[in-house]
Motif scaffolding. Structure first.
Motif: not given
Length: 191
Positions: A78-81, A166, A169, A171
């Motif tokens: 996933m992209c951090i931001i 995660y 992010h 999550d």
């Protein structure tokens, strides 16, 4: 290994002795019996020329060559931001990071990729004991600091540590007390 002949290239005489000796004692005999299942041929290191190995490797590169891809196709990454570019002229930079910790040492690395495709690799060796997750955070922080020094406004960040991605992010909750300060620092750097 059962279907191929293995050439054991060694300059150590004990290995040659073990591989070619008809009578051995105790542990050496057990090793020879276990290894006799495989087709292993002892070859002196001097008998293999470096140019022959280089020629072999050179012929194999064309068949199996794949260019490096700095995009990670794995959907779990996933992209951090992620921020939309404000203008069509402004393109985002990309950063990939990774850290590793084992008995031999602790190291971190990151690669910044400019919108033009220029690559800026960063590596460091950590001189303190750390876990693999701490090494991952250190790698991310090193890459973010380098991006800040270059006045990067939009940055896509990729990493292979699901825990770090995660947690940053939002999550997953940061439960390890050692990682709380790292998570906070990354949150500050992202701003």
């Amino acid at each position: 290994m059962l279907y191929h002949t293995t050439w054991l290239i060694s300059k150590l005489d004990p290995i040659k002795y073990m591989m070619e000796s008809p009578a051995l004692s105790e542990r050496m005999a057990r090793w020879q019996i276990l290894l006799s299942e495989y087709d292993i041929v002892y070859v002196s290191q001097k008998s293999i020329k470096g140019s022959a190995i280089a020629d072999f490797l050179a012929t194999r590169t064309m068949d199996e060559y794949e260019p490096l891809r700095f995009e990670f196709p794995d959907e779990d990454l996933m992209c951090i931001i992620e921020k939309e570019c404000e203008s069509p002229k402004e393109k985002s930079w990309k950063m990939s990071f990774d850290g590793a910790s084992n008995a031999l040492g602790h190291g971190v690395g990151a690669v910044l990729v400019s919108p033009e495709g220029n690559h800026y690799p960063l590596t460091a060796r950590l001189n303190f004991f750390c876990t693999n997750n701490i090494a991952e955070y250190e790698a991310c922080i090193m890459g973010l600091c380098a991006a800040i020094e270059r006045n990067v406004k939009t940055l896509e960040v990729y990493g292979d540590s699901a825990l770090v991605i995660y947690q940053i992010h939002g999550d997953w909750e940061v439960r390890d007390s050692k990682l709380v300060k790292y998570s906070d620092l990354v949150a500050e750097l992202i701003k």
